[in-house]
Write a protein that holds these residues in place. Structure first.
Motif, PDB file in Angstrom:
ATOM      1  N   LEU A  94       0.618  -0.979  -0.001  1.00 56.74           N
ATOM      2  CA  LEU A  94       0.103   0.111  -0.100  1.00 56.74           C
ATOM      3  C   LEU A  94       0.885   1.391   0.024  1.00 56.74           C
ATOM      4  N   ALA A  95       2.004   1.344   1.043  1.00 53.15           N
ATOM      5  CA  ALA A  95       2.658   2.491   1.200  1.00 53.15           C
ATOM      6  C   ALA A  95       3.601   2.612  -0.343  1.00 53.15           C
ATOM      7  N   LYS A  96       4.138   1.600  -0.808  1.00 54.70           N
ATOM      8  CA  LYS A  96       4.863   1.752  -2.153  1.00 54.70           C
ATOM      9  C   LYS A  96       4.083   1.988  -3.382  1.00 54.70           C
ATOM     10  N   ALA A  97       2.770   1.816  -3.103  1.00 56.93           N
ATOM     11  CA  ALA A  97       1.744   2.158  -4.177  1.00 56.93           C
ATOM     12  C   ALA A  97       1.471   3.597  -4.061  1.00 56.93           C
ATOM     13  N   GLY A  98       1.816   4.173  -2.811  1.00 56.15           N
ATOM     14  CA  GLY A  98       1.538   5.618  -2.782  1.00 56.15           C
ATOM     15  C   GLY A  98       0.385   6.074  -1.808  1.00 56.15           C
ATOM     16  N   ALA A  99      -0.158   5.009  -1.124  1.00 52.70           N
ATOM     17  CA  ALA A  99      -1.093   5.228   0.043  1.00 52.70           C
ATOM     18  C   ALA A  99      -0.385   5.673   1.391  1.00 52.70           C
ATOM     19  N   THR A 100      -1.012   6.031   2.104  1.00 52.78           N
ATOM     20  CA  THR A 100      -0.471   6.094   3.444  1.00 52.78           C
ATOM     21  C   THR A 100      -1.265   5.271   4.656  1.00 52.78           C
ATOM     22  N   PRO A 101      -1.017   3.943   4.623  1.00 49.86           N
ATOM     23  CA  PRO A 101      -1.563   3.044   5.330  1.00 49.86           C
ATOM     24  C   PRO A 101      -1.450   3.221   6.904  1.00 49.86           C
TER      25      PRO A 101
ATOM     26  N   PHE B 298      -3.765  -2.897  -5.629  1.00 52.56           N
ATOM     27  CA  PHE B 298      -5.207  -2.789  -6.093  1.00 52.56           C
ATOM     28  C   PHE B 298      -5.823  -1.667  -5.291  1.00 52.56           C
ATOM     29  N   ILE B 299      -5.709  -2.042  -4.057  1.00 50.07           N
ATOM     30  CA  ILE B 299      -6.597  -0.848  -3.038  1.00 50.07           C
ATOM     31  C   ILE B 299      -6.007   0.255  -3.191  1.00 50.07           C
ATOM     32  N   ALA B 300      -4.695   0.487  -3.177  1.00 48.86           N
ATOM     33  CA  ALA B 300      -4.112   2.043  -3.403  1.00 48.86           C
ATOM     34  C   ALA B 300      -4.556   2.602  -4.636  1.00 48.86           C
ATOM     35  N   SER B 301      -4.945   1.795  -5.813  1.00 51.01           N
ATOM     36  CA  SER B 301      -5.287   2.394  -6.861  1.00 51.01           C
ATOM     37  C   SER B 301      -6.796   2.711  -6.874  1.00 51.01           C
ATOM     38  N   ALA B 302      -7.712   1.911  -6.242  1.00 53.27           N
ATOM     39  CA  ALA B 302      -9.086   2.196  -5.840  1.00 53.27           C
ATOM     40  C   ALA B 302      -9.374   3.260  -5.005  1.00 53.27           C
ATOM     41  N   VAL B 303      -8.417   3.662  -4.144  1.00 53.51           N
ATOM     42  CA  VAL B 303      -8.506   4.816  -3.225  1.00 53.51           C
ATOM     43  C   VAL B 303      -8.307   6.000  -4.245  1.00 53.51           C
ATOM     44  N   LYS B 304      -7.161   6.040  -5.177  1.00 49.14           N
ATOM     45  CA  LYS B 304      -6.876   7.024  -5.927  1.00 49.14           C
ATOM     46  C   LYS B 304      -8.047   7.462  -6.881  1.00 49.14           C
ATOM     47  N   GLY B 305      -9.040   6.361  -7.143  1.00 46.17           N
ATOM     48  CA  GLY B 305     -10.221   6.784  -8.162  1.00 46.17           C
ATOM     49  C   GLY B 305      -9.754   6.219  -9.617  1.00 46.17           C
ATOM     50  N   ILE B 306      -8.962   5.405  -9.403  1.00 46.21           N
ATOM     51  CA  ILE B 306      -8.513   4.780 -10.650  1.00 46.21           C
ATOM     52  C   ILE B 306      -9.482   3.778 -11.299  1.00 46.21           C
TER      53      ILE B 306
ATOM     54  N   LEU C 279      -6.263  -3.314 -12.195  1.00 47.17           N
ATOM     55  CA  LEU C 279      -5.969  -4.516 -12.395  1.00 47.17           C
ATOM     56  C   LEU C 279      -4.230  -4.357 -13.226  1.00 47.17           C
ATOM     57  N   LYS C 280      -4.403  -3.819 -14.078  1.00 50.90           N
ATOM     58  CA  LYS C 280      -2.825  -3.519 -14.758  1.00 50.90           C
ATOM     59  C   LYS C 280      -1.950  -3.138 -13.843  1.00 50.90           C
ATOM     60  N   TYR C 281      -1.796  -2.249 -12.968  1.00 53.53           N
ATOM     61  CA  TYR C 281      -0.903  -1.828 -12.111  1.00 53.53           C
ATOM     62  C   TYR C 281      -0.656  -2.967 -11.079  1.00 53.53           C
ATOM     63  N   SER C 282      -1.615  -3.505 -10.766  1.00 56.88           N
ATOM     64  CA  SER C 282      -1.467  -4.521  -9.667  1.00 56.88           C
ATOM     65  C   SER C 282      -0.920  -5.962 -10.053  1.00 56.88           C
TER      66      SER C 282
END
Length: 306
Positions: A47-54, A250-258, A264-267
């Motif tokens: 999550l953190a490496k994908a740009g989220a702040t968990p 996947f969760i980080a992407s969803a939170v960003k509204g992607i 799915l591609k990024y994950s």
């Protein structure tokens, strides 16, 4: 919106072997790596490496404090809700064979000492609309689900490892279920992606399902939409953290509204990088690495479509 991952923290003992040990057999390993792991920790790092702040909530043994805290701090995971308990941390004995496949023996340790009082204290810091991510490697999962649902949190659940406990959980509270085909078959009796998703959506019509299929890629399904995505071609070294990497991204992407297909591609790309490296948490790529990988792979046109 906050993201809370209430999950395991393990010490991983990774043995590189030619083949998995058989009953009554003694074998030698080619290498031993001792590192941090656990599905919870891996997914927080992803999550953190994908740009989220968990925020990570969990329990560790006092002897391993520095091992976990230093790593989580370094990658940007909030550690305010990690409790240090007497006794050992959870740990895993992992065999990785010459084909990069793995088999794992888990010992729960501090992960199995999470009680209702601890859960209440953690969830007091979160509110309606926040996301909570759960796996099946800690105690009190059923209680956490119930409390999170009552608070109006959005529940993401990775039902791994699959065991009898899953049948006791209130899965109708789960918003997004992220699982692999083995877990899907164990939960539903279904033998293929369509069958598994059909059964799950019949039981839980409002659930969103992300079903990873190994070499078959990944399928997303909800009551209104279906999406498939293939895998990226890569050399498989160790599959240990592939699913955890996928989940975090996947969760980080969803939170960003992607959009789902882009998520799915990024994950999938992040998971492909992870399997090309030995280890669990240490194999998880940064977002920059994923973006560069996707650009390179798309130029080569080596995506294996379903």
């Amino acid at each position: 919106m906050k993201i809370l991952n209430f999950g395991s923290l393990n010490v991983d003992y990774i043995y590189e072997v030619e083949n998995f040990v058989l009953p009554g057999e003694t074998i030698s390993s080619n290498n031993l790596v001792i590192t941090t792991g656990g599905k919870g920790l891996n997914q927080s790092i992803a999550l953190a490496k994908a740009g989220a702040t968990p925020f990570h909530a969990g329990a560790i043994g006092s002897a391993n404090e520095d091992m976990f805290i230093g790593l989580l701090n370094m990658v940007g995971v909030n550690i305010d809700h990690i409790e240090k308990l007497p006794g050992p941390s959870g740990h895993a004995i992992i065999q990785v064979d010459k084909n990069g496949q793995n088999c794992i023996v888990l010992y729960g340790g501090a992960n199995q000492q999470i009680n209702n009082k601890f859960v209440d204290g953690v969830l007091n810091s979160f509110s309606s609309g926040d996301i909570i991510l759960l796996q099946n490697e800690i105690s009190s999962v059923e209680y956490i689900m119930e409390k999170a649902y009552k608070k109006g949190m959005k529940i993401y659940f990775n039902p791994s490892p699959a065991n009898q406990k899953l049948y006791e959980y209130p899965l109708h509270y789960v918003d997004v279920l992220i699982l692999n085909e083995v877990e899907g078959e164990q939960l539903t009796g279904g033998r293929n992606a369509d069958n598994i998703t059909e059964i799950l959506l019949k039981r839980y019509p409002e659930m969103k399902i992300v079903l990873t299929l190994g070499e078959g890629g990944v399928t997303y399904a909800d009551k209104d939409r279906r999406e498939n995505h293939g895998i990226f071609d890569t050399v498989v070294v160790d599959t240990t953290a592939a699913g955890d990497t996928f989940t975090g991204y996947f969760i980080a992407s969803a939170v960003k509204g992607i959009d789902i297909r882009e998520s799915l591609k990024y994950s999938s790309a992040a998971a492909a990088i992870a399997v090309s490296r030995l280890g669990a948490a240490c194999s998880i790529p940064t977002l920059q690495e994923v973006e560069e990988f996707i650009k390179h792979q798309m130029n080569k046109k080596v995506l294996k479509l379903i």
